[in-house]
Design an enzyme around this catalytic site. Structure first.
Site, mmCIF file in Angstrom:
data_model
loop_
_atom_site.group_PDB
_atom_site.id
_atom_site.type_symbol
_atom_site.label_atom_id
_atom_site.label_comp_id
_atom_site.label_asym_id
_atom_site.label_seq_id
_atom_site.Cartn_x
_atom_site.Cartn_y
_atom_site.Cartn_z
ATOM 1 N N ASP A 182 112.250 -15.781 -68.657
ATOM 2 C CA ASP A 182 112.801 -16.844 -67.314
ATOM 3 C C ASP A 182 111.695 -15.470 -66.637
ATOM 4 O OD1 ASP A 182 112.220 -19.507 -68.599
ATOM 5 O OD2 ASP A 182 113.776 -20.529 -67.183
ATOM 6 N N GLY A 241 72.571 -16.848 -57.225
ATOM 7 C CA GLY A 241 71.729 -17.416 -57.655
ATOM 8 C C GLY A 241 71.178 -17.358 -57.772
ATOM 9 N N LEU A 242 70.142 -17.371 -57.250
ATOM 10 C CA LEU A 242 68.532 -17.531 -56.723
ATOM 11 C C LEU A 242 67.779 -16.078 -58.176
ATOM 12 C CD1 LEU A 242 66.231 -17.879 -55.134
ATOM 13 C CD2 LEU A 242 66.312 -16.055 -54.096
ATOM 14 N N ASP A 263 68.264 -17.629 -41.937
ATOM 15 C CA ASP A 263 68.658 -18.163 -42.993
ATOM 16 C C ASP A 263 70.496 -18.914 -42.995
ATOM 17 O OD1 ASP A 263 67.609 -16.631 -45.053
ATOM 18 O OD2 ASP A 263 68.888 -15.417 -44.781
#
EC number: 1.3.7.7
Length: 525
Positions: free
Chosen positions: A36, A428-429, A292
């Site tokens: 533990d 991600g583009l 944007d």
């Protein structure tokens, strides 16, 4: 069986050790079975500090139980001789609770002076991490805080900053910068970096700042009730909340200052709060109005976390970035009513209150938001769904315990969060462009793989394959799969799902190019 899965909150020991590991001269003695003491590995892995966790385990063994003896007194003696702590906090475990051992009596048998021992007899079956941490901090404040004269100059206490806190050091730095600009000094930060002597000085401050509902506000309320130290409970997350927080701090300090005959504190020019001392303290107000960011008004966000962060992030995303909030939730049921009250008018439906990460993952999959703000659990869930996610509160992992300056509080924190939101949604583009132009001369190959309907394998020059249908999903033709690949990866799963729903509603057995086009037109694409 829940222990076989992730949990949002740790055990009571986790909360206790977060407080004691934050402090100087305080040691935790955990009376529990071997193994533990795993908690030490958590701190050495995540906490970016040179010190080893101040925690020892008093092992409960079967042989000791059979002989009717306990190792706790001997362990306390060893801790006293080796570490010389000012205070040893004795914490029970589920095993010792089942055995109904009297920890007070065992501690008295150790020979260690009783004023150097504290048995925190919390119920390990019912109390979890945050409640245990808040309770221990309050118990320590009640034990050591002593009446004393107010400091000559305006000072504040900062309560609730603990070991393994989210962006702990950066948030502390950001708060200190704001206070320094006001000309206000910090009296005590607790429990982070505090010793017993510091706890005794808590009542000398003019004001207590307790920005986290989970840890610190109960102790702050005690200081206010017992010693008359007022408290500011607001959380300066976001530009407008930080401005309100500054005004509230100034007002409360001036109220105390009037009694002390001190010169009133005035709000400085806003540029004084900036890093260079010349420009606006935050770029969020103008950044939110750029082309944007204006596109974010159509983006949907889902927030899940602790009480403080859920409330603050929902308000920041909607009020300052203009995003649509499609839902929010918390894993802290005891704070759920407060969250509901704070978010009244912000949510389209009921607040989600659950400790099951699977339930949260299901909501994310059903809604497929443009951004999820959550915990490490949501990061894992979103990774499987290709949904952008940013971690905003515990539980966290190593990437959220940074050496650099990335606060979430104050004007600096507003900029950091806005950057994270923008990057999480926009990045991600590049991957999408690779998907789209994968055969445009890229010098890499991927192993060929058969399509779902058993047709010819994909060409080696093809980039990331289209998302495979879920088990039991509808079959797609090769041409339709190729069209689906041209959809950005971060919405591809949603498009696949919507298209299959359209096909099923129109009696189609599989998705062809024609079905895909009709679905796109019907859905407004």
């Amino acid at each position: 069986m829940r222990l076989a899965f992730w949990l949002y909150e740790g055990t009571a020991l986790h909360g206790i050790s977060r407080v004691t590991n934050s402090m100087k001269g305080v040691h935790t003695v955990y009376h529990a079975p071997q193994g533990d003491d795993y908690i030490t590995a958590t701190y050495t892995m995540l906490e970016r500090t040179p010190e080893f966790p101040a925690l020892s385990i008093s092992v409960v063994r079967g042989r000791d139980l059979a002989q009717g003896v306990s190792r706790l007194p001997a362990t306390l003696q060893q801790v006293e001789e080796h570490y010389h702590p000012e205070l040893s906090v004795i914490a029970p475990s589920c095993s010792t609770a089942l055995l109904q051992e009297d920890l007070h009596q065992l501690a008295a048998q150790s020979g260690v002076p009783q004023d150097k021992l504290m048995v925190y007899a919390v119920n390990p079956f019912r109390v979890t991490e945050n409640e245990a941490a808040d309770g221990l901090l309050t118990a320590l404040v009640k034990r050591y805080a002593a009446e004393g004269p107010k400091t000559a100059a305006p000072t504040v206490n900062l309560l609730g900053f603990t070991s393994l806190g989210f962006h702990l050091k950066a948030n502390l730095t950001s708060i200190r910068r704001l206070l320094t600009t006001l000309g206000v000094k910090v009296n005590v930060v607790a429990p982070w970096g505090a010793g017993i002597a510091d706890l005794k000085r808590l009542p000398e401050a003019w004001l207590t700042i307790a920005p986290f509902r989970e840890i610190g506000q109960t102790a702050a309320a005690y200081l206010e009730e017992t010693f008359g130290v007022p408290t500011e409970y607001g959380t300066p997350l976001g530009v407008e909340p930080t401005l309100r927080w500054l005004r509230a701090v100034i007002e409360k300090l001036n109220t105390v200052g009037a009694k002390e005959g001190a010169t009133p504190i005035a709000m400085p020019e806003l540029h004084a709060f900036s890093l260079d001392g010349m420009s606006a303290p935050s770029g969020v107000p103008w950044f939110a109005r750029t082309a944007d960011m204006e596109s974010f008004s159509n983006k949907k966000a889902f927030v899940f976390g602790d009480a403080t962060t859920t409330v603050a992030m929902v308000k920041f995303l909607r009020d300052e970035l203009g995003m649509q909030i499609i839902g929010a939730g918390t894993y802290l049921e005891r704070h759920a009513d407060w969250v509901r009250k704070e978010l009244d008018g912000y949510l389209p439906g009921a607040l989600m209150v659950t400790e099951r990460f699977q339930d949260v993952a299901q909501v994310i999959e059903d809604e497929m938001p443009d951004l999820v703000c959550g915990t490490q659990m949501e990061r894992h869930s979103c990774r499987k769904l290709d949904v952008p996610c940013m971690v905003v509160c515990p539980p966290t992992h190593i990437e959220n315990h940074l050496l650099g300056y990335y606060p979430f509080l104050g004007f600096d924190g507003a900029d950091v969060i806005a950057d994270r939101v923008y990057i999480s949604c926009k990045l991600g583009l590049e991957k999408h462009l690779i998907d789209f132009f994968g055969d445009a001369g890229l010098e890499y190959e991927e192993p060929s793989a058969s399509s779902e309907n058993g047709s010819a394998p994909l060409s080696a020059g093809t980039a990331t394959p289209a998302a495979a249908p879920e088990e039991g999903g509808m079959a797609w033709t090769d041409e339709a799969e190729t069209m689906l690949k041209k959809v950005p990866f971060f919405v591809r799963k949603k498009v696949r799902k919507n298209t299959e729903n359209f096909a099923e509603e129109n009696g189609e057995s599989r998705v062809s190019v024609e079905v895909f086009r009709r679905a796109k037109e019907s859905l407004g694409g």
